[in-house]
Design an enzyme around this catalytic site. Structure first.
Site, short mmCIF file in Angstrom:
data_model
loop_
_atom_site.label_atom_id
_atom_site.label_comp_id
_atom_site.label_asym_id
_atom_site.label_seq_id
_atom_site.Cartn_x
_atom_site.Cartn_y
_atom_site.Cartn_z
N ILE A 167 0.83 -1.20 0.00
CA ILE A 167 0.00 0.00 0.00
C ILE A 167 0.87 1.26 0.00
CG2 ILE A 167 -1.86 1.23 1.20
CD1 ILE A 167 -2.54 -1.63 -0.02
N GLU A 370 -1.88 -1.27 -10.40
CA GLU A 370 -3.07 -0.76 -11.10
C GLU A 370 -3.47 -1.68 -12.25
OE1 GLU A 370 -5.06 1.49 -10.44
OE2 GLU A 370 -4.09 2.75 -8.94
N GLY A 371 -3.27 -3.00 -12.06
CA GLY A 371 -3.59 -3.96 -13.09
C GLY A 371 -2.36 -4.24 -13.93
N THR A 372 -1.95 -5.51 -13.93
CA THR A 372 -0.74 -5.88 -14.68
C THR A 372 -1.04 -5.80 -16.19
OG1 THR A 372 -1.32 -8.21 -14.82
CG2 THR A 372 -0.10 -7.51 -12.84
N PHE A 390 -10.60 -14.59 -17.47
CA PHE A 390 -9.79 -14.36 -16.26
C PHE A 390 -9.56 -15.65 -15.50
CE2 PHE A 390 -11.38 -10.11 -17.09
CZ PHE A 390 -10.21 -9.38 -16.98
#
Ligand code: TGC
Ligand code: FAD
Length: 391
Positions: A167, A370-372, A390
């Site tokens: 984080i 933020e999303g690979t 997915f």
């Protein structure tokens, strides 16, 4: 000394207004004078320069698009330009601003109660409070729907239990936007505000990082954390609300990655012109020219992508899949550009005395968070085919 030139092969900057170009120049000159001279030190020492936060607040960089509560009320394109200029400095610097705007102020503004907005937004806009966003967990990264953190209603309180991982700003945050499953894990995901110092809530920095070193990255521990029921974000319902925040952050990253790539290209070009081997400048060799031509072509394509995306977003026409395409392409290509720049610098390329290795290591994170790249590929694939792959 002015370090950044204009890398703008297709005159994309002509597509900006005078006002947007003015914002670009202000942020660029601040990054050059206030951040770049220490960029390598921050990276080497693994520190984020908190002393620069008041200056960033003074420039209106927090709540940049917000029209009220002390925000600056600028458009999406201008915000993108800001992210690009910050990331020419360092991805950690842009990350700080991304988290503040897109992941903390945005959800409070969009999903918060009147009291939450009045209490937190002016504090965040003025840099007098720092925020973080806790979605990822040790066992739930690309698939946040599988999160284990729970929020149990107990009279006028919620009790939160779980762990959040990776984080940004975790240990320096005054306020954490935390996502948890309600009804003991059986209910929908909701967003909660947790204040620093709440009993049972702690943050521990993740050390030994080789990427995004000039940024604080923490694990959040939630051991029976009791918060008032009014700390629930009333307008956030389900994973879609958390993903709504990610759209904002991914948009800024798409622009930011271009800034890192520009810094690497500029360094590589200058180096290739001035370094001589075999009695000729590196820049005169065909193989080096091929690398430089490829880098500039990819930067130009990335610039066109995010400039168009900015206008689509300003016109309310940008879909989240458009944002995925720009984030996926620009972060992935920027990483390859940084690696190529590092190569052109030879042994000097591994020194922090030059920016490419720092950007290259940072961009490994930018390509993952933020999303690979894989996840954005699948998001686009699902949009094209209508079929979910997915799992
Ligand atoms: P799925 O069924 O696709 O979607 C669930 C609900 O959400 C809606 N939705 C969206 N809404 C807004 N924006 C989007 N981008 C959305 N994508 C989907 C969707 O319509 C649905 O709504 P409803 O009403 O039907 O329920 O959910 P899924 O479980 O299949 O997952 C989809 C997937 C894989 C795309 C998603 O989970 C995902 O994006 N995963 C990647 C996780 C990720 O990016 N994490 C980032 C953490 S934060 C971070 O990295 C900060 S870095 C900070 C810094 O800059 O330092
Ligand atoms: P995984 O999900 O375990 O993925 C591992 C690999 O498997 C990847 O290559 C991935 O693409 C691939 N993969 C996964 N699923 C599939 C699939 N279905 N098909 C094909 N391939 C797949 N999170 C926050 O919530 N807040 C923050 O502030 C934040 N800041 C961060 C800062 C840093 C420095 C870093 C490194 C991460 C941060 N993150 C943050 C977390 C980040 O969003 C996650 O790391 C990211 O979403 C990927 O999750 P993961 O690391 O668990 O990888």
């Amino acid at each position: 000394m002015k370090q950044f030139g204009d890398i703008d092969y297709y005159l994309c900057e002509d597509l900006l207004s005078d006002h947007e170009r003015g914002i670009r120049d202000n942020v660029r000159s601040w990054v050059e004078s206030r951040y770049l001279p220490r960029a390598a030190d921050y990276f080497e020492q693994g520190t984020f320069p908190l002393d620069l936060v008041p200056e960033m607040a003074q420039m209106g960089l927090f709540g940049f698009k917000m029209k009220d509560y002390g925000g600056r009320g600028e458009n999406n394109t201008a915000f993108g330009v800001v992210c690009r200029e910050l990331e020419r400095g360092d991805s950690g610097l842009r990350s700080f601003v991304s988290v503040m705007n897109s992941l903390v102020m945005f959800p409070i503004h969009e999903y918060g109660s009147q009291e939450q907005k009045e209490r937190w937004l002016p504090l965040l806009a003025s840099g007098n409070a720092i925020g973080c966003f806790g979605l990822t967990e040790p066992d739930a990264g690309s698939d946040p729907q599988s999160m284990r953190t729970t929020a149990e209603r107990d009279g006028e309180r919620f009790i939160l239990r779980g762990r959040k991982m990776w984080i940004t700003n975790g240990s320096i945050a005054d306020i954490a936007v935390v996502w948890a499953k309600t009804d003991g894990g059986g209910g929908p995901i909701r967003g909660f505000l947790i204040e620093k110092g709440t009993p049972g809530f702690s943050a521990h920095d993740i050390s030994r990082k080789f990427s995004l070193r000039a940024s604080v990255t923490s694990a959040l521990v939630l051991d029976d954390v009791a918060i008032p029921a009014e700390n629930l974000l009333p307008g956030a319902h389900g994973l879609g609300s958390a993903l709504g925040c990610l759209n904002e952050a991914r948009y800024g990253i798409a622009w930011g990655a271009v800034g890192a790539a520009m810094a690497c290209f500029e360094t590589a070009l200058n180096y290739a012109r001035s370094r001589t081997q075999f009695n000729a400048p590196l820049a005169s060799f065909q193989l080096v020219q091929q690398k430089l031509a490829w880098m500039l072509t990819e930067i130009t394509k990335a610039q066109l992508l995010c400039t168009r995306l900015g206008r689509l977003k300003d016109e309310g026409k940008a879909r989240h899949t458009h944002i995925s395409m720009a984030k996926m392409n620009n972060a992935g290509q920027a990483l390859k550009i940084a690696r190529t720049a590092r190569d052109i610098l030879g042994a000097n390329g591994i020194s922090l005395g030059y920016p490419p290795i720092r950007h290259m290591l940072n961009l490994e994170t930018v390509n993952t968070y933020e999303g690979t790249e894989d996840i954005h590929t699948l998001i686009i694939g699902r949009d094209i085919t209508g079929m979910d792959s997915f799992s």
